[in-house]
Write a protein that holds these residues in place. Structure first.
Motif, PDB file in Angstrom:
ATOM      1  N   ASP A 127       4.784  16.781   4.147  1.00 43.59           N
ATOM      2  CA  ASP A 127       4.835  18.203   3.808  1.00 43.59           C
ATOM      3  C   ASP A 127       4.801  18.438   2.302  1.00 43.59           C
ATOM      4  OD1 ASP A 127       4.935  18.847   6.467  1.00 43.59           O
ATOM      5  OD2 ASP A 127       7.116  19.123   6.532  1.00 43.59           O
ATOM      6  N   SER A 128       5.211  17.429   1.520  1.00 41.41           N
ATOM      7  CA  SER A 128       5.208  17.593   0.063  1.00 41.41           C
ATOM      8  C   SER A 128       3.798  17.504  -0.526  1.00 41.41           C
ATOM      9  CB  SER A 128       6.095  16.527  -0.592  1.00 41.41           C
ATOM     10  OG  SER A 128       5.498  15.236  -0.494  1.00 41.41           O
ATOM     11  N   LEU A 129       2.833  17.050   0.278  1.00 40.43           N
ATOM     12  CA  LEU A 129       1.457  16.909  -0.186  1.00 40.43           C
ATOM     13  C   LEU A 129       0.621  18.107   0.236  1.00 40.43           C
ATOM     14  CD1 LEU A 129       0.807  13.173   0.821  1.00 40.43           C
ATOM     15  CD2 LEU A 129       1.474  14.035  -1.432  1.00 40.43           C
ATOM     16  N   THR A 130      -0.273  18.517  -0.646  1.00 46.40           N
ATOM     17  CA  THR A 130      -1.241  19.541  -0.270  1.00 46.40           C
ATOM     18  C   THR A 130      -2.322  18.912   0.603  1.00 46.40           C
ATOM     19  OG1 THR A 130      -2.674  19.141  -2.177  1.00 46.40           O
ATOM     20  CG2 THR A 130      -0.839  20.703  -2.474  1.00 46.40           C
ATOM     21  N   GLU A 131      -3.152  19.750   1.187  1.00 46.63           N
ATOM     22  CA  GLU A 131      -4.237  19.224   2.017  1.00 46.63           C
ATOM     23  C   GLU A 131      -5.170  18.346   1.189  1.00 46.63           C
ATOM     24  OE1 GLU A 131      -7.848  20.848   4.930  1.00 46.63           O
ATOM     25  OE2 GLU A 131      -6.338  22.237   4.126  1.00 46.63           O
ATOM     26  N   TYR A 132      -5.424  18.775  -0.044  1.00 46.37           N
ATOM     27  CA  TYR A 132      -6.266  17.972  -0.941  1.00 46.37           C
ATOM     28  C   TYR A 132      -5.623  16.614  -1.203  1.00 46.37           C
ATOM     29  CZ  TYR A 132      -8.011  16.340  -5.471  1.00 46.37           C
ATOM     30  OH  TYR A 132      -8.492  15.571  -6.497  1.00 46.37           O
ATOM     31  N   GLU A 133      -4.322  16.598  -1.467  1.00 48.61           N
ATOM     32  CA  GLU A 133      -3.632  15.342  -1.771  1.00 48.61           C
ATOM     33  C   GLU A 133      -3.595  14.415  -0.561  1.00 48.61           C
ATOM     34  OE1 GLU A 133      -0.586  17.097  -5.196  1.00 48.61           O
ATOM     35  OE2 GLU A 133       0.049  16.950  -3.098  1.00 48.61           O
ATOM     36  N   ARG A 134      -3.502  14.985   0.624  1.00 47.60           N
ATOM     37  CA  ARG A 134      -3.526  14.145   1.824  1.00 47.60           C
ATOM     38  C   ARG A 134      -4.871  13.437   1.963  1.00 47.60           C
ATOM     39  NH1 ARG A 134      -1.041  19.056   5.456  1.00 47.60           N
ATOM     40  NH2 ARG A 134       1.033  19.074   4.477  1.00 47.60           N
ATOM     41  N   ASP A 135      -5.945  14.169   1.683  1.00 45.95           N
ATOM     42  CA  ASP A 135      -7.272  13.548   1.751  1.00 45.95           C
ATOM     43  C   ASP A 135      -7.412  12.443   0.706  1.00 45.95           C
ATOM     44  OD1 ASP A 135      -8.003  15.209   3.813  1.00 45.95           O
ATOM     45  OD2 ASP A 135      -9.002  16.683   2.518  1.00 45.95           O
ATOM     46  N   VAL A 136      -6.901  12.689  -0.500  1.00 48.28           N
ATOM     47  CA  VAL A 136      -6.970  11.680  -1.562  1.00 48.28           C
ATOM     48  C   VAL A 136      -6.163  10.450  -1.171  1.00 48.28           C
ATOM     49  CG1 VAL A 136      -6.350  11.150  -3.955  1.00 48.28           C
ATOM     50  CG2 VAL A 136      -7.379  13.359  -3.395  1.00 48.28           C
ATOM     51  N   MET A 137      -4.988  10.674  -0.592  1.00 49.37           N
ATOM     52  CA  MET A 137      -4.141   9.550  -0.204  1.00 49.37           C
ATOM     53  C   MET A 137      -4.801   8.723   0.896  1.00 49.37           C
ATOM     54  SD  MET A 137      -1.383   8.301  -1.298  1.00 49.37           S
ATOM     55  CE  MET A 137      -0.294   6.956  -0.841  1.00 49.37           C
ATOM     56  N   CYS A 138      -5.493   9.380   1.799  1.00 45.67           N
ATOM     57  CA  CYS A 138      -6.227   8.641   2.831  1.00 45.67           C
ATOM     58  C   CYS A 138      -7.320   7.783   2.199  1.00 45.67           C
ATOM     59  CB  CYS A 138      -6.825   9.607   3.846  1.00 45.67           C
ATOM     60  SG  CYS A 138      -5.613  10.398   4.933  1.00 45.67           S
ATOM     61  N   ASP A 139      -8.024   8.329   1.203  1.00 42.89           N
ATOM     62  CA  ASP A 139      -9.044   7.543   0.501  1.00 42.89           C
ATOM     63  C   ASP A 139      -8.419   6.347  -0.209  1.00 42.89           C
ATOM     64  OD1 ASP A 139     -11.175   9.067   1.277  1.00 42.89           O
ATOM     65  OD2 ASP A 139     -11.275  10.260  -0.562  1.00 42.89           O
ATOM     66  N   PHE A 140      -7.255   6.558  -0.812  1.00 46.15           N
ATOM     67  CA  PHE A 140      -6.588   5.452  -1.508  1.00 46.15           C
ATOM     68  C   PHE A 140      -6.256   4.324  -0.540  1.00 46.15           C
ATOM     69  CE2 PHE A 140      -2.647   3.313  -2.785  1.00 46.15           C
ATOM     70  CZ  PHE A 140      -3.049   2.781  -4.000  1.00 46.15           C
ATOM     71  N   LEU A 141      -5.746   4.684   0.628  1.00 47.93           N
ATOM     72  CA  LEU A 141      -5.383   3.644   1.593  1.00 47.93           C
ATOM     73  C   LEU A 141      -6.598   3.030   2.257  1.00 47.93           C
ATOM     74  CD1 LEU A 141      -2.546   2.624   2.252  1.00 47.93           C
ATOM     75  CD2 LEU A 141      -2.544   4.817   1.090  1.00 47.93           C
ATOM     76  N   ASN A 142      -7.687   3.799   2.382  1.00 52.98           N
ATOM     77  CA  ASN A 142      -8.889   3.278   3.033  1.00 52.98           C
ATOM     78  C   ASN A 142      -9.696   2.364   2.125  1.00 52.98           C
ATOM     79  OD1 ASN A 142      -8.599   4.432   5.599  1.00 52.98           O
ATOM     80  ND2 ASN A 142      -9.428   6.394   4.910  1.00 52.98           N
ATOM     81  N   TRP A 143      -9.742   2.670   0.801  1.00 48.05           N
ATOM     82  CA  TRP A 143     -10.556   1.822  -0.073  1.00 48.05           C
ATOM     83  C   TRP A 143     -10.035   1.706  -1.497  1.00 48.05           C
ATOM     84  CZ3 TRP A 143     -12.951   3.942  -4.401  1.00 48.05           C
ATOM     85  CH2 TRP A 143     -13.089   5.327  -4.432  1.00 48.05           C
ATOM     86  N   GLY A 144      -9.335   2.712  -1.999  1.00 40.41           N
ATOM     87  CA  GLY A 144      -8.919   2.669  -3.396  1.00 40.41           C
ATOM     88  C   GLY A 144      -7.954   1.550  -3.710  1.00 40.41           C
ATOM     89  N   ASN A 145      -7.054   1.240  -2.760  1.00 40.57           N
ATOM     90  CA  ASN A 145      -6.058   0.200  -3.028  1.00 40.57           C
ATOM     91  C   ASN A 145      -6.695  -1.173  -3.169  1.00 40.57           C
ATOM     92  OD1 ASN A 145      -5.383  -1.627  -0.439  1.00 40.57           O
ATOM     93  ND2 ASN A 145      -5.976   0.400   0.275  1.00 40.57           N
ATOM     94  N   LEU A 146      -7.937  -1.331  -2.671  1.00 41.75           N
ATOM     95  CA  LEU A 146      -8.595  -2.635  -2.791  1.00 41.75           C
ATOM     96  C   LEU A 146      -8.829  -3.002  -4.248  1.00 41.75           C
ATOM     97  CD1 LEU A 146     -11.297  -2.373   0.030  1.00 41.75           C
ATOM     98  CD2 LEU A 146      -8.976  -3.270   0.174  1.00 41.75           C
ATOM     99  N   THR A 147      -9.025  -2.013  -5.120  1.00 43.45           N
ATOM    100  CA  THR A 147      -9.308  -2.310  -6.521  1.00 43.45           C
ATOM    101  C   THR A 147      -8.070  -2.770  -7.270  1.00 43.45           C
ATOM    102  OG1 THR A 147      -8.902  -0.049  -7.302  1.00 43.45           O
ATOM    103  CG2 THR A 147     -11.115  -0.559  -6.504  1.00 43.45           C
ATOM    104  N   LEU A 148      -6.907  -2.626  -6.660  1.00 45.45           N
ATOM    105  CA  LEU A 148      -5.692  -3.138  -7.285  1.00 45.45           C
ATOM    106  C   LEU A 148      -5.544  -4.634  -7.073  1.00 45.45           C
ATOM    107  CD1 LEU A 148      -3.042  -0.403  -6.411  1.00 45.45           C
ATOM    108  CD2 LEU A 148      -4.012  -0.910  -8.642  1.00 45.45           C
ATOM    109  N   GLY A 149      -6.294  -5.193  -6.131  1.00 45.24           N
ATOM    110  CA  GLY A 149      -6.177  -6.621  -5.870  1.00 45.24           C
ATOM    111  C   GLY A 149      -4.799  -7.003  -5.394  1.00 45.24           C
ATOM    112  N   SER A 150      -4.168  -6.122  -4.632  1.00 44.50           N
ATOM    113  CA  SER A 150      -2.807  -6.379  -4.191  1.00 44.50           C
ATOM    114  C   SER A 150      -2.807  -7.136  -2.879  1.00 44.50           C
ATOM    115  CB  SER A 150      -2.079  -5.047  -3.995  1.00 44.50           C
ATOM    116  OG  SER A 150      -2.673  -4.348  -2.929  1.00 44.50           O
TER     117      SER A 150
END
Length: 483
Positions: A127-150
């Motif tokens: 609930d603390s995230l806007t609709e835009y932020e939820r979409d961004v967070m989904c992108d981060f978990l789907n592919w963005g986190n790969l660039t961290l090499g974690s």
């Protein structure tokens, strides 16, 4: 006894999905009691906890916020001095699109939707995230986190869920993940300044909480903020030094648990003195004091830890002799080449440190000249520069492969060679510029991470007037990472 009955009596071992790191490593069921599980306690094992284990790599795909009006320059782009005398062309032949970003293809086995995001992070965080932020967070978990090499970079459901849950327990980590994703994808350019400011404010607020530094997620949020700043070509060691200062007050560096040791290793790598250009904060010497004598290859730089030990002692008088004696026989032929180039770069850095020390001890108006000829400690500096250039020519074709491991550790040798303009021909300068453009995937003007060092080199070659590369970086008010 029938075959079916025999199979039914076999014990089924269930692999844990979100348990502690010890149970996950053993592939055993974890009862997930926090902070340490009873499964490990009952077996007399050390429970390594549940915290995120991020391993930052050097692959960062930052970009510049640009004004769409003709003739306008970004306020965030590195300042490029006018240099009509320069013969080196640092222009980028092509631009970067979001389709070319690493890891953009979503893992088919694990796709985070907003519904699953709600399930994993809980109603309050969702609930603390806007609709835009939820979409961004989904992108981060789907592919963005790969660039961290974690550890999450393998994109399994277990690891993605762990990261989501840790974000739910740490507002700074959640905001920094959002900001990191926004800096990765050019379609979010209009929101970079807003979220970067929020990340800084949120992290500073968290540091003011007396209990915050006991939370691993807060510490990793600080490191992620450093990475965001690197992406944007902004000063970043101020965040690292602030974090380390409070960690020291809490005596975190005296702890011996596995998770703390891994975190100290991470921030020690970011503090290596050879790999920051134009540093605005005091050197912390974390690797030298807390991280030496490790085995194997360091994850962020892709270099042997034994070579990193020497980098951490670059200010010591005998380090050049120790660099010459360092054995380059531990890896593949390609690895050995890149390690030789980094060793040569460190020799240049060692001599620069000696000159800087001599300047501090001498009269302010008497700057010692850099010796291009042989020294009592080794060969002429021009021979060291040529060693780097020869190796770079041999490895240049591999730079077109965006997944090549040699891309990570090549920036430092290129900048070190470029820092000696008296040893370079116009062709050498053009070649160094071409290599840095290749590291930026041809989009140097849109990538402050590589554009910053290129700007400093261009100014040094055109208007150096006896200044060192460090002095040029400070004069341009720029701070850059060379990982």
């Amino acid at each position: 006894m029938s075959r079916n009955m025999s199979n039914s009596n076999k014990r089924t071992v269930t692999r844990t999905r979100t348990g502690c790191w010890t149970c996950r490593g053993r592939r055993k069921k974890c009862d997930e009691v926090r902070p340490f599980c009873n499964t490990c306690a009952n077996l007399g094992l050390r429970c390594e906890g549940y915290g995120v284990r991020l391993r930052w790599t050097a692959h960062r795909k930052g970009f510049v916020v640009t004004d769409s009006r003709p003739g306008k320059r970004s306020s965030r782009s590195p300042r490029s001095p006018q240099s009509p005398q320069s013969t080196t062309n640092f222009s980028s032949p092509r631009s970067t699109t979001s389709a070319s970003l690493p890891g953009k293809s979503t893992n088919a086995n694990f796709v985070v939707s907003t519904e699953r995001l709600l399930k994993y992070i809980g109603q309050e965080s969702f609930d603390s995230l806007t609709e835009y932020e939820r979409d961004v967070m989904c992108d981060f978990l789907n592919w963005g986190n790969l660039t961290l090499g974690s550890n999450m970079g393998v994109a399994t459901e277990d690891d993605a869920v762990t990261l989501l849950r840790d974000c739910s327990n740490s507002k700074p980590l959640l905001i920094n993940c959002l900001t990191y994703q926004i800096t990765l994808d050019p379609k979010h350019a209009a929101y970079v300044d807003e979220y970067y400011s929020r990340s800084i404010q949120m992290f500073r607020k968290e540091l003011s909480d007396p209990t915050s530094l006991d939370k691993a997620n807060t510490c990793y949020a600080g490191v992620l903020l450093c990475s965001i700043s690197m992406n944007l070509g902004m000063p970043w060691t101020i965040h690292l030094n602030g974090l380390v200062s409070i960690l020291s007050e809490r005596q975190v560096f005296a702890r011996t648990d596995v998770e703390t040791k891994e975190f100290i290793h991470l921030i020690s790598t970011l503090d290596i003195p050879t790999h920051t250009l134009g540093r605005k904060t005091p050197q912390l010497n974390l690797w030298r004091d807390y991280n030496r004598s490790r085995d194997g290859i360091e994850d962020i730089t892709g270099l042997p830890c034994s070579l990193m030990d020497l980098f951490s002692c670059i200010m010591e008088p005998d380090v050049e002799e120790r660099l010459h004696a360092w054995p380059v026989t531990q890896g593949s032929p390609t690895q050995c080449k890149i390690w030789k180039a980094n060793r040569a770069a460190a020799i240049i850095s060692a001599r620069q440190w000696k000159i800087r020390h001599a300047m501090l001890e001498s009269d302010a108006h008497q700057r010692p000249e850099y010796q291009a000829g042989p020294t009592e400690n080794g060969p002429a500096i021009i021979a060291v520069v040529q060693e780097i250039l020869v190796i770079a020519h041999e490895l240049r074709p591999l730079l077109e492969d965006k997944s090549a491991e040699i891309r990570r550790p090549l920036l430092y040798p290129l900048v070190a060679a470029g820092s000696q303009p008296s040893c370079l021909t116009d062709y050498d300068k053009t070649f160094i510029g071409d290599c840095i453009i290749a590291l930026a995937d041809g989009a140097l003007d849109e990538d402050p991470y590589y554009g910053g060092p290129a700007t400093v080199l261009r100014e040094l070659w055109a208007n150096g007037r006896g200044r060192s590369i460090e002095q040029v970086a400070h004069d341009l008010d720029m701070e850059m990472a060379l990982f």
